[in-house]
Design a protein around this motif. Structure first.
Motif, PDB file in Angstrom:
ATOM      1  N   GLY A   1      -5.064   8.682 -13.445  1.00  0.00           N
ATOM      2  CA  GLY A   1      -5.158   6.900 -13.289  1.00  0.00           C
ATOM      3  C   GLY A   1      -4.690   6.582 -12.093  1.00  0.00           C
ATOM      4  O   GLY A   1      -4.256   4.839 -12.035  1.00  0.00           O
ATOM      5  N   PHE A   2      -3.578   7.007 -11.309  1.00  0.00           N
ATOM      6  CA  PHE A   2      -2.148   6.843 -10.717  1.00  0.00           C
ATOM      7  C   PHE A   2      -2.418   6.709  -9.782  1.00  0.00           C
ATOM      8  O   PHE A   2      -3.095   8.311  -8.758  1.00  0.00           O
ATOM      9  CB  PHE A   2      -1.339   6.538 -11.172  1.00  0.00           C
ATOM     10  CG  PHE A   2      -1.185   5.990 -12.236  1.00  0.00           C
ATOM     11  CD1 PHE A   2       0.041   4.999 -12.719  1.00  0.00           C
ATOM     12  CD2 PHE A   2      -1.823   6.717 -13.785  1.00  0.00           C
ATOM     13  CE1 PHE A   2       0.049   4.191 -13.731  1.00  0.00           C
ATOM     14  CE2 PHE A   2      -1.380   5.588 -15.199  1.00  0.00           C
ATOM     15  CZ  PHE A   2      -0.459   4.204 -14.663  1.00  0.00           C
ATOM     16  N   ASP A   3      -1.817   6.420  -8.211  1.00  0.00           N
ATOM     17  CA  ASP A   3      -2.182   6.455  -7.025  1.00  0.00           C
ATOM     18  C   ASP A   3      -0.736   6.376  -6.430  1.00  0.00           C
ATOM     19  O   ASP A   3      -0.134   4.981  -6.455  1.00  0.00           O
ATOM     20  CB  ASP A   3      -3.136   5.656  -6.045  1.00  0.00           C
ATOM     21  CG  ASP A   3      -4.200   6.815  -6.670  1.00  0.00           C
ATOM     22  OD1 ASP A   3      -4.116   7.358  -6.710  1.00  0.00           O
ATOM     23  OD2 ASP A   3      -5.119   5.665  -6.426  1.00  0.00           O
ATOM     24  N   TYR A   4      -0.066   7.213  -5.031  1.00  0.00           N
ATOM     25  CA  TYR A   4       0.994   6.975  -4.554  1.00  0.00           C
ATOM     26  C   TYR A   4       0.214   6.473  -3.167  1.00  0.00           C
ATOM     27  O   TYR A   4      -1.295   6.508  -2.766  1.00  0.00           O
ATOM     28  CB  TYR A   4       1.458   8.743  -4.297  1.00  0.00           C
ATOM     29  CG  TYR A   4       2.665   8.639  -5.664  1.00  0.00           C
ATOM     30  CD1 TYR A   4       3.441   8.231  -5.541  1.00  0.00           C
ATOM     31  CD2 TYR A   4       1.833  10.121  -5.442  1.00  0.00           C
ATOM     32  CE1 TYR A   4       3.723   8.759  -7.324  1.00  0.00           C
ATOM     33  CE2 TYR A   4       2.796   9.791  -7.253  1.00  0.00           C
ATOM     34  CZ  TYR A   4       3.729   9.782  -7.829  1.00  0.00           C
ATOM     35  OH  TYR A   4       4.091  10.317  -8.733  1.00  0.00           O
ATOM     36  N   PRO A   5       1.199   5.692  -1.920  1.00  0.00           N
ATOM     37  CA  PRO A   5       0.717   5.279  -0.608  1.00  0.00           C
ATOM     38  C   PRO A   5       0.522   6.638  -0.057  1.00  0.00           C
ATOM     39  O   PRO A   5       0.929   7.533  -0.124  1.00  0.00           O
ATOM     40  CB  PRO A   5       1.825   4.651  -0.738  1.00  0.00           C
ATOM     41  CG  PRO A   5       3.254   4.028  -1.753  1.00  0.00           C
ATOM     42  CD  PRO A   5       2.526   5.252  -2.931  1.00  0.00           C
ATOM     43  N   GLU A   6      -0.909   6.334   0.697  1.00  0.00           N
ATOM     44  CA  GLU A   6      -1.264   7.535   1.469  1.00  0.00           C
ATOM     45  C   GLU A   6      -0.332   8.136   2.626  1.00  0.00           C
ATOM     46  O   GLU A   6      -0.002   9.250   2.668  1.00  0.00           O
ATOM     47  CB  GLU A   6      -2.567   7.550   2.100  1.00  0.00           C
ATOM     48  CG  GLU A   6      -4.157   7.268   0.452  1.00  0.00           C
ATOM     49  CD  GLU A   6      -4.894   6.769   1.502  1.00  0.00           C
ATOM     50  OE1 GLU A   6      -5.178   6.790   2.628  1.00  0.00           O
ATOM     51  OE2 GLU A   6      -5.522   5.742   0.504  1.00  0.00           O
ATOM     52  N   THR A   7       0.489   7.024   3.227  1.00  0.00           N
ATOM     53  CA  THR A   7       1.364   7.545   4.312  1.00  0.00           C
ATOM     54  C   THR A   7       2.619   7.172   3.646  1.00  0.00           C
ATOM     55  O   THR A   7       3.254   6.526   3.696  1.00  0.00           O
ATOM     56  CB  THR A   7       0.970   7.015   5.442  1.00  0.00           C
ATOM     57  OG1 THR A   7      -0.666   6.404   5.764  1.00  0.00           O
ATOM     58  CG2 THR A   7       1.855   6.791   6.380  1.00  0.00           C
ATOM     59  N   LEU A   8       3.489   8.028   3.706  1.00  0.00           N
ATOM     60  CA  LEU A   8       5.017   8.591   3.785  1.00  0.00           C
ATOM     61  C   LEU A   8       5.971   8.542   4.452  1.00  0.00           C
ATOM     62  O   LEU A   8       6.046   9.153   5.226  1.00  0.00           O
ATOM     63  CB  LEU A   8       5.571   9.161   2.651  1.00  0.00           C
ATOM     64  CG  LEU A   8       4.687   9.352   0.611  1.00  0.00           C
ATOM     65  CD1 LEU A   8       5.222  10.457   0.081  1.00  0.00           C
ATOM     66  CD2 LEU A   8       4.562   8.143  -0.138  1.00  0.00           C
ATOM     67  N   THR A   9       6.938   7.142   4.191  1.00  0.00           N
ATOM     68  CA  THR A   9       7.945   7.012   5.332  1.00  0.00           C
ATOM     69  C   THR A   9       9.439   7.301   4.798  1.00  0.00           C
ATOM     70  O   THR A   9       9.499   6.564   4.621  1.00  0.00           O
ATOM     71  CB  THR A   9       7.516   6.163   6.749  1.00  0.00           C
ATOM     72  OG1 THR A   9       6.441   5.541   7.304  1.00  0.00           O
ATOM     73  CG2 THR A   9       8.836   5.868   7.511  1.00  0.00           C
ATOM     74  N   VAL A  10       9.688   7.858   5.594  1.00  0.00           N
ATOM     75  CA  VAL A  10      11.479   8.571   5.187  1.00  0.00           C
ATOM     76  C   VAL A  10      12.628   8.114   5.856  1.00  0.00           C
ATOM     77  O   VAL A  10      12.348   8.678   7.385  1.00  0.00           O
ATOM     78  CB  VAL A  10      12.356   9.574   4.095  1.00  0.00           C
ATOM     79  CG1 VAL A  10      12.561   9.657   3.779  1.00  0.00           C
ATOM     80  CG2 VAL A  10      10.503  10.100   3.375  1.00  0.00           C
ATOM     81  N   LEU A  11      13.606   7.101   6.305  1.00  0.00           N
ATOM     82  CA  LEU A  11      14.212   7.198   7.043  1.00  0.00           C
ATOM     83  C   LEU A  11      15.302   7.699   7.156  1.00  0.00           C
ATOM     84  O   LEU A  11      15.874   7.714   5.734  1.00  0.00           O
ATOM     85  CB  LEU A  11      14.933   4.976   6.725  1.00  0.00           C
ATOM     86  CG  LEU A  11      13.712   4.375   7.186  1.00  0.00           C
ATOM     87  CD1 LEU A  11      13.808   2.789   6.851  1.00  0.00           C
ATOM     88  CD2 LEU A  11      12.865   4.386   8.643  1.00  0.00           C
TER      89      LEU A  11
END
Length: 150
Positions: free
Chosen positions: A118-128
């Motif tokens: 029932g949980f989601d992470y953001p579909e796009t991840l950006t690492v600096l």
């Protein structure tokens, strides 16, 4: 007696209808990017970790992770060039939350939290990323913080 068991089983199935554990996957495909000096850096090796497991991907790239109610930790490195870390919080899936509240009186939410469905992470991840040896000025505090300079 058998009719009571059938009725109880049907009631339980109806109640769990709002439960994402039954209706949704506990896995999610994410897109990961790494950025250095406002440009995408290709070829960084990244490890994504949560309480359900550990996954590896080379940026930019797609990776399928097991969902969790907990944070997703990301550690990326490119040999001799740069490194970066990030932490991403999961959020409750809106349709699962409503279904759980209405149909299961919270029982489905507890099950979804345990399985992560029932949980989601953001579909796009950006690492600096930061260059190796570069200071992290964002986290540095001046020694004179809180005092007036004259």
């Amino acid at each position: 007696m058998a009719i009571f068991l059938r009725t109880g089983a049907l009631a339980l199935l109806a109640a769990l209808g709002g439960c994402a554990t039954i209706s949704e996957s506990n896995q999610q495909t994410l897109m990961l990017h790494t950025i250095l000096d406002n440009r995408e850096v290709g070829g960084a090796g990244c490890v994504l970790t949560n309480d359900k497991g550990r996954w590896f991907v080379t940026s930019p790239g797609h990776v399928t992770v097991q969902k969790s109610a907990g944070n997703l930790f990301i550690d990326c490195r490119k040999d001799g060039v740069a490194a970066g870390q990030d932490r991403v919080a999961s959020s409750a899936n809106a349709s699962a939350t409503v279904g759980n509240a209405v149909l299961t009186a919270g029982l489905g939410y507890l099950l979804d939290k345990r399985t992560g469905a029932g949980f989601d992470y953001p579909e796009t991840l950006t690492v600096l990323m930061r260059r190796n040896g570069a200071r992290d000025y964002q986290n540095d505090l001046p020694e004179t913080a809180g005092t007036a300079l004259h």
